[in-house]
Design a protein around this motif. Structure first.
Motif, PDB file in Angstrom:
ATOM      1  N   THR A 234       0.830  -1.194   0.000  1.00  0.00           N
ATOM      2  CA  THR A 234       0.000   0.000   0.000  1.00  0.00           C
ATOM      3  C   THR A 234       0.865   1.244   0.000  1.00  0.00           C
ATOM      4  O   THR A 234       2.008   1.243   0.427  1.00  0.00           O
ATOM      5  N   SER A 235       0.268   2.335  -0.473  1.00  0.00           N
ATOM      6  CA  SER A 235       1.009   3.581  -0.588  1.00  0.00           C
ATOM      7  C   SER A 235       1.467   4.088   0.772  1.00  0.00           C
ATOM      8  O   SER A 235       2.567   4.616   0.915  1.00  0.00           O
ATOM      9  N   VAL A 236       0.622   3.905   1.803  1.00  0.00           N
ATOM     10  CA  VAL A 236       0.992   4.384   3.129  1.00  0.00           C
ATOM     11  C   VAL A 236       2.207   3.633   3.645  1.00  0.00           C
ATOM     12  O   VAL A 236       3.176   4.218   4.145  1.00  0.00           O
ATOM     13  N   ASN A 237       2.185   2.316   3.515  1.00  0.00           N
ATOM     14  CA  ASN A 237       3.320   1.527   3.990  1.00  0.00           C
ATOM     15  C   ASN A 237       4.580   1.875   3.219  1.00  0.00           C
ATOM     16  O   ASN A 237       5.650   2.044   3.784  1.00  0.00           O
ATOM     17  N   LEU A 238       4.463   1.988   1.882  1.00  0.00           N
ATOM     18  CA  LEU A 238       5.625   2.292   1.063  1.00  0.00           C
ATOM     19  C   LEU A 238       6.175   3.671   1.395  1.00  0.00           C
ATOM     20  O   LEU A 238       7.389   3.876   1.421  1.00  0.00           O
ATOM     21  N   SER A 239       5.278   4.629   1.651  1.00  0.00           N
ATOM     22  CA  SER A 239       5.748   5.987   1.934  1.00  0.00           C
ATOM     23  C   SER A 239       6.516   6.029   3.249  1.00  0.00           C
ATOM     24  O   SER A 239       7.553   6.690   3.346  1.00  0.00           O
ATOM     25  N   LEU A 240       6.035   5.324   4.274  1.00  0.00           N
ATOM     26  CA  LEU A 240       6.747   5.302   5.549  1.00  0.00           C
ATOM     27  C   LEU A 240       8.067   4.556   5.427  1.00  0.00           C
ATOM     28  O   LEU A 240       9.078   4.955   6.007  1.00  0.00           O
ATOM     29  N   THR A 241       8.051   3.457   4.685  1.00  0.00           N
ATOM     30  CA  THR A 241       9.290   2.714   4.482  1.00  0.00           C
ATOM     31  C   THR A 241      10.302   3.565   3.718  1.00  0.00           C
ATOM     32  O   THR A 241      11.490   3.612   4.070  1.00  0.00           O
ATOM     33  N   THR A 242       9.836   4.259   2.663  1.00  0.00           N
ATOM     34  CA  THR A 242      10.726   5.129   1.895  1.00  0.00           C
ATOM     35  C   THR A 242      11.237   6.274   2.759  1.00  0.00           C
ATOM     36  O   THR A 242      12.413   6.644   2.677  1.00  0.00           O
ATOM     37  N   LEU A 243      10.367   6.817   3.603  1.00  0.00           N
ATOM     38  CA  LEU A 243      10.796   7.879   4.518  1.00  0.00           C
ATOM     39  C   LEU A 243      11.923   7.372   5.416  1.00  0.00           C
ATOM     40  O   LEU A 243      12.914   8.072   5.649  1.00  0.00           O
ATOM     41  N   GLY A 244      11.763   6.139   5.919  1.00  0.00           N
ATOM     42  CA  GLY A 244      12.818   5.552   6.741  1.00  0.00           C
ATOM     43  C   GLY A 244      14.107   5.372   5.962  1.00  0.00           C
ATOM     44  O   GLY A 244      15.209   5.618   6.479  1.00  0.00           O
ATOM     45  N   ASN A 245      13.992   4.957   4.699  1.00  0.00           N
ATOM     46  CA  ASN A 245      15.190   4.783   3.865  1.00  0.00           C
ATOM     47  C   ASN A 245      15.879   6.118   3.599  1.00  0.00           C
ATOM     48  O   ASN A 245      17.115   6.210   3.622  1.00  0.00           O
ATOM     49  N   VAL A 246      15.091   7.166   3.326  1.00  0.00           N
ATOM     50  CA  VAL A 246      15.657   8.500   3.093  1.00  0.00           C
ATOM     51  C   VAL A 246      16.389   8.981   4.337  1.00  0.00           C
ATOM     52  O   VAL A 246      17.517   9.503   4.265  1.00  0.00           O
ATOM     53  N   ILE A 247      15.751   8.798   5.499  1.00  0.00           N
ATOM     54  CA  ILE A 247      16.367   9.235   6.759  1.00  0.00           C
ATOM     55  C   ILE A 247      17.675   8.479   6.999  1.00  0.00           C
ATOM     56  O   ILE A 247      18.685   9.066   7.403  1.00  0.00           O
ATOM     57  N   SER A 248      17.675   7.155   6.735  1.00  0.00           N
ATOM     58  CA  SER A 248      18.892   6.370   6.932  1.00  0.00           C
ATOM     59  C   SER A 248      20.006   6.846   6.009  1.00  0.00           C
ATOM     60  O   SER A 248      21.167   6.980   6.431  1.00  0.00           O
ATOM     61  N   VAL A 260      25.329   6.929  -2.491  1.00  0.00           N
ATOM     62  CA  VAL A 260      25.217   7.140  -3.931  1.00  0.00           C
ATOM     63  C   VAL A 260      23.895   7.787  -4.299  1.00  0.00           C
ATOM     64  O   VAL A 260      23.829   8.695  -5.127  1.00  0.00           O
ATOM     65  N   HIS A 261      22.806   7.349  -3.651  1.00  0.00           N
ATOM     66  CA  HIS A 261      21.473   7.787  -4.069  1.00  0.00           C
ATOM     67  C   HIS A 261      20.566   7.916  -2.854  1.00  0.00           C
ATOM     68  O   HIS A 261      20.565   7.058  -1.969  1.00  0.00           O
ATOM     69  N   ILE A 262      19.818   9.018  -2.812  1.00  0.00           N
ATOM     70  CA  ILE A 262      18.807   9.216  -1.759  1.00  0.00           C
ATOM     71  C   ILE A 262      17.436   9.078  -2.420  1.00  0.00           C
ATOM     72  O   ILE A 262      17.090   9.856  -3.317  1.00  0.00           O
ATOM     73  N   PRO A 263      16.623   8.099  -1.994  1.00  0.00           N
ATOM     74  CA  PRO A 263      15.391   7.740  -2.739  1.00  0.00           C
ATOM     75  C   PRO A 263      14.202   8.650  -2.472  1.00  0.00           C
ATOM     76  O   PRO A 263      13.120   8.197  -2.090  1.00  0.00           O
ATOM     77  N   TYR A 264      14.365   9.965  -2.708  1.00  0.00           N
ATOM     78  CA  TYR A 264      13.242  10.890  -2.516  1.00  0.00           C
ATOM     79  C   TYR A 264      12.071  10.548  -3.436  1.00  0.00           C
ATOM     80  O   TYR A 264      10.903  10.698  -3.061  1.00  0.00           O
ATOM     81  N   SER A 267       8.366   7.831  -3.279  1.00  0.00           N
ATOM     82  CA  SER A 267       7.016   7.993  -2.720  1.00  0.00           C
ATOM     83  C   SER A 267       6.630   9.457  -2.774  1.00  0.00           C
ATOM     84  O   SER A 267       7.488  10.356  -2.795  1.00  0.00           O
ATOM     85  N   ILE A 268       5.315   9.719  -2.795  1.00  0.00           N
ATOM     86  CA  ILE A 268       4.817  11.097  -2.831  1.00  0.00           C
ATOM     87  C   ILE A 268       5.191  11.835  -1.547  1.00  0.00           C
ATOM     88  O   ILE A 268       5.555  13.011  -1.580  1.00  0.00           O
ATOM     89  N   LEU A 269       5.132  11.131  -0.424  1.00  0.00           N
ATOM     90  CA  LEU A 269       5.440  11.766   0.858  1.00  0.00           C
ATOM     91  C   LEU A 269       6.858  12.329   0.859  1.00  0.00           C
ATOM     92  O   LEU A 269       7.087  13.486   1.231  1.00  0.00           O
TER      93      LEU A 269
END
Length: 1002
Positions: A234-248, A260-264, A267-269
């Motif tokens: 789901t988009s909500v789960n993916l957005s929170l997971t992506t947010l966690g990846n960006v923060i890491s 190398v890459h920050i996955p902004y 996700s829309i969030l």
């Protein structure tokens, strides 16, 4: 929490603790009281309670100051659902959160600085449109990521901003209902855009304050740990997971690691939050925690999340307009040029020309500023007209509240409860999806029909009548006919559209309506279905305390129950023919010692066409439900929802299903007594699933059953000796699993003592009363005290497994088993480390000889002790005779001879009495075996009595009378059988005692 340090302890191991250091750490769970203004404040001066004012002063005030200086500012609220995110951001009732406080203080700053020509805009991400069209996120070279078509509403007072907030929350509530989502599955972003024009300095500062209430952090947890083949998509789960990846990634970059890459862009969030994370913003994150021990894992995860976020380094700058900056640079250059021209009088004409050009540029810029101001005034006038219309609607709503009854929405998120009211005016009002006639109340949600039910307001009475096949629940129970509503009745329409009925003003009282929250509705439904804390056994029988783990299960049950209803409705609408049923695993099951097993929520899934069955854990079900919601949303949009079986969230590989368990107590084996049991196999809820016939047979190494003469009285005499016994699973009768579908099969499995894997019978298919005839012999080559204790205190747990077409039957792992030369499975191997099998076989014989010698030595010691005591008694007797003779020389010699006949027996006679005692023990063992076997029959009578129920289809007085008569007969048979067993035991024991007395001359 102490100062800015937070320490979390593992409830299972107090020594396992983690400590985290943050800029601030607030305790807001206890140590507070409500003052006369309704505000929560510290209960005493020394209390560590942090109220909303303190949190705002520490966080919100500085953020507003940064925005007024021209910096972008962002505040993120992250944490588990229910831990206080929305309370911190929005607040509750009089306890206003950071967002309303920022709005209020913003306009205070305006009032204090009237001479500053500042302009403000408020951006609301929620549309007023009833269709809730999804807006597109675009990217611009200068603006970055932005939402296309987003409505901007200007405000000139705090009151206008507050009403806009109320409107946004109302729209959010309606939207969440229409798209079948709750607040814990959605993010909310409120952006306040501040634009300041400083005429004197010729500069423009524009800044954004982003106030983000993220979805519940438990949505981020991957289902991979549950072994689910499908990860939540789901988009909500993916957005929170992506947010966690960006923060890491940003945290790693701040620590000097190569990223190398920050996955902004994933996700829309994270696209919209890019300036807040590693970009042009001064950002604060609030991480909220629940103090409940059942939330330990989630709280620890939240703390680690916040710790990583703390390492991010942003690069915030004041957002001055490039045009105004250019003017400043031109003015600076012009000033330098004028100074130079003053020293060079012969170049005055050239300086005059450049000054003219500069003045033309400044005049052009002033015209642009005037145009911007004119456009702003036009927007403000339009907004004022909207406010006037909304104020009229609010006034009309308040008048209707004082005139008519109405229903009030109740949401999982308290912030969204009570914001939607549907008034029931005079006459009939149809409630449902349709809005084709004036007297219609339009409600959208899962399971809502076009015409779902009808409210009738007549003679100051309101009734509710469900339409055919419509699901309507009132006060926890389904209704099928018209009923009269009373004040504060609870109504559920469809799967989970919940409303509180508010009656006429004259019927209303000063009751606190807030107690009728979302959990109250679900608890009421659970009780009506027969599920409550009493059924779970939550109260300790000894001290009356509540078991926290049981409370956690009940909490899970009422949380998951509406989700199961929604999943069933989506399955119906998608024509998947899947049925979801909420159950409690181990509700009525116990371990081998009879102790209750830990309970947890499970979901039984049945394909109604093929009758295939699956059992999902709570985490797996929640994950699958999110995927089903995505599929359902595509269905509503008209897209094709036919997917490959491997990607279908409704499908899983077919597996064996655990149906129930029976307990066979092993105590009879400790006395070498054969046991034949006919026991009930009970499912997790304690209902009978089948009847199982099992025998436990003590035997020789060659497999020959032991005789009655081999029964022992003292089990410890078996220590160190070889002991063999057989488990014989004979037949399983009346299997409900097979009654439902004759194409199915069953298997029996059981665990024996220290064996690593279970022993399974051969699968049997298509037979309602399958004959299993499974026999396995077990051998302990040298019985240990631990195994003897196991026999005396434990039961053999026999599990019934259901087989279905396509599943792989259960099988024992032969590699983990050790066998004797007689193909007997070796158990109790702990004392045989380092022994060969020959040595192990010799040890029981040696131990037997030692045991016999110890028994003879004990007997001799007893005889010596008896002789010593009797010798002392004889000496005392002779002394008394001598004293009597000296006192009375003519004492009758007959008395002496009579007393002499009562002298103690000889050692030979004592040995004979010991042998007689052994024969008495054997006779008593036989009597005990007869009693044990007869009590098994009594137990069967008791089970029959316990499961004697009145047939649900029977009705009427005659049927009840017949049931009572049958029950009375069963009670009499049970009592007679029990009396007969006890009387037989008394007679046998009395005969043994009588015989013993006669032979001993008593």
């Amino acid at each position: 929490m102490n100062s800015n340090i937070t320490t979390i302890y593992d409830p299972r191991n107090a020594e396992h603790k983690k400590t985290f250091v943050f800029d601030y750490a607030y305790w807001s769970h206890s140590g507070f009281s409500r003052n006369e203004d309704g505000l929560f404040v510290p209960s005493e001066q020394s209390s560590r309670y942090a109220d909303q004012t303190k949190v705002y002063n520490d966080l919100g005030k500085g953020m507003l100051d940064n925005a007024l200086q021209g910096y972008n500012a962002t505040l993120l609220a992250y944490g588990q659902t229910g831990s206080g995110k929305s309370y911190s951001m929005i607040g509750y009732r009089d306890n206003k959160g950071i967002i309303p406080n920022v709005c209020q203080e913003l306009f205070k700053a305006i009032k204090e600085n009237q001479d500053d020509n500042r302009q403000y805009q408020v951006i609301d991400l929620l549309s007023k449109s009833k269709s809730f069209v999804s807006l597109k996120v675009r990217e611009d070279q200068h603006r970055g990521f932005y939402v296309e078509g987003l409505k901007s509403v200007p405000c000139k007072s705090h009151g206008q901003m507050e009403r806009l907030m109320e409107q946004g929350i109302r729209t959010r509530t309606t939207a969440s209902t229409n798209i079948n989502a709750s607040s814990s599955r959605s993010h909310m972003n409120i952006t306040i855009r501040i634009k300041q024009i400083f005429s004197r300095e010729n500069t423009t500062k524009q800044s954004n304050i982003n106030l983000v209430d993220l979805a519940g952090s438990e949505r981020q947890r991957s289902s991979g740990s549950e072994g689910d083949r499908l990860k939540e998509g789901t988009s909500v789960n993916l957005s929170l997971t992506t947010l966690g990846n960006v923060i890491s990634c940003l945290a790693d970059a701040a620590m000097g690691k190569k990223v190398v890459h920050i996955p902004y862009r994933e996700s829309i969030l994270t696209k919209l939050l890019q300036p807040a994370l590693g970009g042009n913003s001064k950002t604060i994150m609030i991480a909220t925690l629940s103090p409940a021990d059942i939330c330990f894992e989630e709280s620890l995860s939240t703390l680690r999340y916040a710790e990583r976020t703390k390492k991010i380094q942003n690069k915030a700058v004041i957002n001055e307009s490039p045009t105004e900056r250019l003017i400043k640079e031109l003015k600076a250059d012009n000033a330098k040029l004028l100074q130079k021209l003053a020293r060079m009088g012969h170049e005055g004409r050239k300086a005059e020309n450049e000054t003219k050009e500069l003045r033309q540029l400044l005049t052009h810029n002033e015209m642009q500023i005037q145009a911007i101001q004119t456009l702003w005034e036009q927007h403000l006038q339009e907004a004022l007209r909207d406010w006037e219309q909304q104020y009229a609607l609010i006034s009309q709503e308040r008048r209707m509240m004082q005139t008519f009854p109405y229903i009030l929405n109740i949401n999982e998120d308290p912030q969204l409860s009570g914001v939607i009211k549907y008034f029931i005016q005079d006459g009939e009002w149809d409630i449902g999806l349709a809005d084709r006639h004036p007297n219609a109340i339009t409600v959208k949600g899962l399971g809502i029909l076009d015409k779902h039910a009808t409210f009738t307001n007549a003679d100051r009475r309101v009734t509710l009548k469900p339409d055919a096949e419509a699901r309507v629940i009132v006060n926890g129970g389904l209704i099928y006919n018209k009923i009269e509503l009373r004040h504060l009745d609870r109504i559920i329409l469809g799967s989970n559209s919940t409303f509180l009925y508010i009656s006429f003003p004259c019927d209303r009282s000063d009751d606190d309506w807030s107690r009728y929250d979302y959990d109250f509705f679900q608890s009421e439904v659970a009780r009506a279905e027969g599920f409550d804390l009493e059924k779970l056994g939550s109260t300790n029988q000894v001290d009356g305390t509540i078991n926290p783990s049981i409370l956690a299960v009940f909490h899970d049950y009422i949380k998951v129950m509406p989700m199961v209803a929604e999943a069933n409705q989506m399955s119906h609408d998608l024509k998947k023919a899947m049925e979801f049923k909420l159950e409690v695993k181990n509700l009525a099951m116990s371990d081998s010692k009879g102790h209750d097993l830990e309970k947890e929520i499970i979901i039984k899934v049945t394909q109604k066409l093929s009758q295939q069955v699956w059992v999902w854990s709570k985490a797996k079900f929640i994950n699958r439900k999110f995927l089903i919601e995505d599929l359902y949303q595509k269905h509503l949009e008209g897209a094709d929802v036919n997917v490959d079986r491997e990607k279908d969230p409704f499908w899983d590989p077919v597996v064996c299903i655990h149906l129930g368990r029976a307990h066979i107590w092993l105590q009879s084996l400790a006395f070498c007594i054969q046991l034949e049991e006919q026991v009930d196999v009970l499912n997790s809820e304690g209902a009978e699933e089948a009847i199982l016939q099992v025998s436990l047979i003590p035997c020789t190494a060659a497999g020959q059953p032991l005789e009655e003469d081999d029964i022992i009285i003292e089990p410890t005499t078996m220590l160190g000796r070889r002991f063999d016994f057989q488990v014989h699973v004979i037949q399983c009768c009346g299997v409900k699993w097979l009654k439902e579908n004759r194409e199915r099969g069953i298997q029996i499995g059981y665990h024996m003592y220290d064996l690593p894997d279970a022993i399974y019978t051969t699968p049997v298919w298509h037979d309602l009363n399958p004959v299993l005839q499974h026999k396995t012999q077990f051998s302990t080559l040298s019985m240990s005290q631990d195994f003897l204790n196991y026999l005396q205190t434990n039961a053999l747990l026999v599990d019934l497994w259901g087989l279905q077409e396509g599943c792989t039957p259960m099988a024992s792992d032969q590699k983990t088993l050790a066998f004797t030369g007689d193909d007997s499975v070796i158990i109790d191997k702990t004392d045989l480390s380092g022994d060969t099998e020959t040595q192990a076989l010799q040890r029981p014989e040696l131990h037997s000889k030692i045991t016999k010698l110890e028994e003879e030595l004990r007997l001799q010691r007893n005889i010596n002790e008896i002789l010593r005591k009797e010798n002392a008694a004889l000496k005392d007797y002779l002394r008394s005779i001598d004293s009597k003779k000296s006192a009375n020389p003519n004492m009758d010699s007959a008395n002496h001879s009579q007393c002499a006949t009562q002298l103690p027996s000889t050692p030979k006679e004592a040995t004979r009495k010991s042998n007689v005692r052994t024969s008495y023990d054997a006779e008593f063992a036989k009597a005990l075996k007869i009693f044990y076997q007869s009590m098994n029959r009594v137990r069967g009578q008791l089970h029959s009595l316990l499961h004697h129920r009145l047939n649900e289809e029977d009705d009427g007085f005659q049927n009840l009378q017949r049931y009572s008569e049958e029950h009375r007969k069963k009670m009499k048979e049970f009592g007679d059988q029990l009396d007969a067993c006890l009387n037989k035991l008394k007679q046998d024991v009395a005969a043994i005692v009588k015989k013993k007395r006669e032979e001993s001359g008593v």
